[in-house]
Design a protein around this motif. Structure first.
Motif, mmCIF file in Angstrom:
data_model
loop_
_atom_site.group_PDB
_atom_site.id
_atom_site.type_symbol
_atom_site.label_atom_id
_atom_site.label_comp_id
_atom_site.label_asym_id
_atom_site.label_seq_id
_atom_site.Cartn_x
_atom_site.Cartn_y
_atom_site.Cartn_z
ATOM 1 N N VAL A 118 0.907 -1.037 0.074
ATOM 2 C CA VAL A 118 0.078 0.072 -0.165
ATOM 3 C C VAL A 118 0.855 1.512 0.095
ATOM 4 C CG1 VAL A 118 -1.753 1.011 1.298
ATOM 5 C CG2 VAL A 118 -1.891 -1.188 1.244
ATOM 6 N N LYS A 119 0.609 2.115 -1.015
ATOM 7 C CA LYS A 119 1.229 3.398 -0.911
ATOM 8 C C LYS A 119 0.088 4.459 -1.485
ATOM 9 C CE LYS A 119 5.248 1.396 -3.301
ATOM 10 N NZ LYS A 119 5.608 0.731 -4.614
ATOM 11 N N GLY A 120 0.108 5.391 -0.667
ATOM 12 C CA GLY A 120 -0.759 6.585 -1.053
ATOM 13 C C GLY A 120 -2.296 6.376 -0.051
ATOM 14 N N ASP A 121 -3.019 7.487 -0.196
ATOM 15 C CA ASP A 121 -3.983 7.320 0.949
ATOM 16 C C ASP A 121 -5.649 7.563 0.322
ATOM 17 O OD1 ASP A 121 -2.917 7.332 3.399
ATOM 18 O OD2 ASP A 121 -1.809 9.085 2.884
ATOM 19 N N THR A 122 -5.487 7.116 -1.254
ATOM 20 C CA THR A 122 -6.783 7.382 -1.791
ATOM 21 C C THR A 122 -7.224 5.967 -1.998
ATOM 22 O OG1 THR A 122 -5.877 7.511 -4.026
ATOM 23 C CG2 THR A 122 -6.208 9.655 -2.784
ATOM 24 N N VAL A 123 -8.553 5.817 -2.407
ATOM 25 C CA VAL A 123 -9.073 4.502 -2.692
ATOM 26 C C VAL A 123 -8.650 3.973 -4.159
ATOM 27 C CG1 VAL A 123 -11.311 3.168 -3.609
ATOM 28 C CG2 VAL A 123 -11.612 4.580 -1.574
ATOM 29 N N GLU A 124 -8.310 5.073 -5.108
ATOM 30 C CA GLU A 124 -7.557 4.761 -6.146
ATOM 31 C C GLU A 124 -6.289 4.224 -6.173
ATOM 32 O OE1 GLU A 124 -9.750 4.978 -9.057
ATOM 33 O OE2 GLU A 124 -7.745 4.673 -10.359
ATOM 34 N N GLU A 125 -5.490 4.706 -5.192
ATOM 35 C CA GLU A 125 -3.857 4.435 -5.025
ATOM 36 C C GLU A 125 -4.086 2.909 -4.149
ATOM 37 O OE1 GLU A 125 -1.352 8.430 -4.289
ATOM 38 O OE2 GLU A 125 -3.102 8.190 -2.967
#
Lengths: 356, 356
Positions: free
Chosen positions: A252-259
């Motif tokens: 997991v990288k990033g904080d959006t659903v998309e990422e």
């Protein structure tokens, strides 16, 4: 409650809507007569078993599922879901790519996005970045636990039998993920103690093999039982119920659903199932496993009529043998009729490994 | 010279670079011993035959091809191309969708675009809108000719045998397209005269059947020969070597490569091969054929181990029978061992049709 028959169905997405993910019964020769009224006789035992259980209403999981998720992996399953649909409350079929290309990955991500839509519709809940991240953490921890178990099996004497380790890999699909993770880590603690004390379930120096090929669903223990009743121990499973299902974690990288969805897609897109063409990483990993787990040989296990793995087994055997890893190819079903013949072939193979 | 084994490989694109498109040999039980050194025994005869011919170097087409185009249709072919690759000068594998979805169509178009790139690279020629439009016209005319032939067969007495019509559908893949179109139209002129004179190859009132299922490549005439040696005539083939391969024309609109490629993609995306899931239009069309060709029954033909068609055959039979169209399901290979048994079953089925 979401039931499925394949490691391409992401538990992360199901957990993100507070759902329960469960692997459905497909491992026993139950009601094949019933199954064969709907399916061709030349269908693999796993598919026949799924139908036998459903028709007999004896798999508690499939009976209580809100949605059963099918997936376009092999021809057998892909076409069988068309026949299974009318038997189920709600069958949702997920498309899958056949090649590890850019558009293959796009298709997978799109299908996961659609699956989120389906889950949201069924549960009335919304997938959030936080929920998805938490779910990925839970599943990563579960995978890390079985990976820890897999690594411990490199020891000689083997601290756990292949049969018991397979059972862990099978329960992976049924148990509550957090409870399961705890239990596997406790088991690993105990096994590490055993390793320290040089206690094994088989004597040090016992012939060690990897089993590679089709998944073995509960209670399909036929081949492992024959191997370990002989003079060998299974030290790893290159299988969907085993390392193929678990060797990758979601990064997991990033904080959006998309990422996070991107990270999940990347994770699942690694899976080197034989339905992909070409599929070179699978045999590469079998070689890696043989090396790191100190296995002397590989037993390649195919379910009869499972075309993808049977087709791949020839080239896999060739590459393994050329790399100096003796390989035995077995093709069988859920019946016990060929147990004697299999036993003889397995014993002869183990003998070959001992001569080296 | 571009060889292929499947109706999803667009002849239009090959003609647009002044290439020659040819269907490769896969219809005879030749050198199966050789093929089985590379393939599992439980592989369909069509795939084994392709390998047998290649290994024996007796198919002039595959020997002289610049590129052989494979395609991800069924598991058998998809995985067999991995094994075939090293035997060929240049194997190019095209991915195919498994569902008739928007992303499925996108994938097909993208693959056709990549295939144009491959053709341009091999030939050093550029695909232009004019060239593509001309090519679509040539192939449309060829398809219109065999569609004309198919329509003439609605007459009673049948002006042409199913065996002869099948040969036309088989030569479709080999002959020069313009010469072939002319020859088929000449044949149709002659057949229309026969129809006017009420001349038939079988007496008026002969039992009429449709054959539906797996493609029959030259010289796979086993089942049609058994049917027409009995007391029935084949009036249509719902097969890739038959109507499934030809019932759609390319509806060219627009003048850019992009627009024509769209039209070509739309045309091919219609093909209702059993590798798609679900695939309802196929059985719908069999019903339509039975009606317009005045057939009394359907013989569903499957190659052994061809999972997509075998899986589909149960539901297809059920739907046809429920629509009042008697159906006989056959599963066979290229061997002659079961000819007697097939003959008995076919005769009993024709008897059933006569009793109605």
């Amino acid at each position: 409650m979401i039931g499925s028959y394949c490691v391409f169905v992401p538990e992360e997405l199901i957990l993100a809507v507070d759902g329960v993910s469960v692997g459905l019964c497909a491992g026993a020769e139950f009601n094949f007569e019933g199954a064969e009224t709907l399916l061709p006789r030349n269908t693999c035992s796993l598919i026949k078993s799924a139908f036998g259980f459903k028709l007999g209403k004896v798999c508690p999981y499939v009976e209580s599922c809100d949605v059963v998720v099918g997936e376009n992996t092999c021809d057998g399953k892909k076409k069988a879901y068309e026949i299974m649909g009318p038997l189920l409350r709600d069958l949702y079929v997920m498309d899958l790519p056949q090649m590890k290309s850019g558009s293959g990955r796009d298709l997978l991500k799109e299908e996961y996005r659609k699956f989120i839509g389906k889950l949201e519709e069924v549960t009335g809940k919304k997938v959030t970045a936080d929920g998805l991240k938490k779910a990925a953490g839970i599943v990563n921890a579960k995978r890390a636990a079985v990976k820890r178990l897999a690594a411990i099996r490199a020891s000689d004497p083997a601290p756990i039998s292949g049969l018991d380790a397979l059972l862990v890999n099978q329960v992976f699909f049924y148990d509550d993920p957090i409870r399961f993770t705890g239990a596997v880590n406790t088991l690993c603690d105990q096994l590490e103690l055993r390793v320290k004390k040089k206690n094994g379930v088989f004597p040090k120096g016992t012939t060690r093999v990897i089993v590679s090929g089709c998944p073995m669903a509960v209670p399909n223990w036929k081949v492992p039982l024959l191997i370990e009743s002989g003079d060998a121990v299974i030290v790893g499973e290159e299988s969907c119920v085993g390392e193929r299902g678990n060797r990758w974690l979601t990064e997991v990288k990033g904080d959006t659903v998309e990422e996070i969805l991107d990270a999940i897609t990347d994770r699942y897109f690694n899976i080197d199932c034989a339905v992909f063409t070409p599929n070179p990483s699978r045999v590469g990993y079998v070689k890696e496993m043989a090396k790191k787990l100190h296995a002397q040989g590989v037993i390649h296990y195919c379910l009869q009529f499972c075309q993808p793995y049977i087709m791949e087994s020839g080239p896999v055997e060739k590459e393994l043998e050329e790399s100096g890893i003796p390989t035995l190819r077995l093709e069988t079903d859920y019946g016990q009729e060929d147990a004697g013949q299999l036993k003889t072939r397995i014993e002869a193979f183990i003998e070959r490994l001992k001569q080296r």
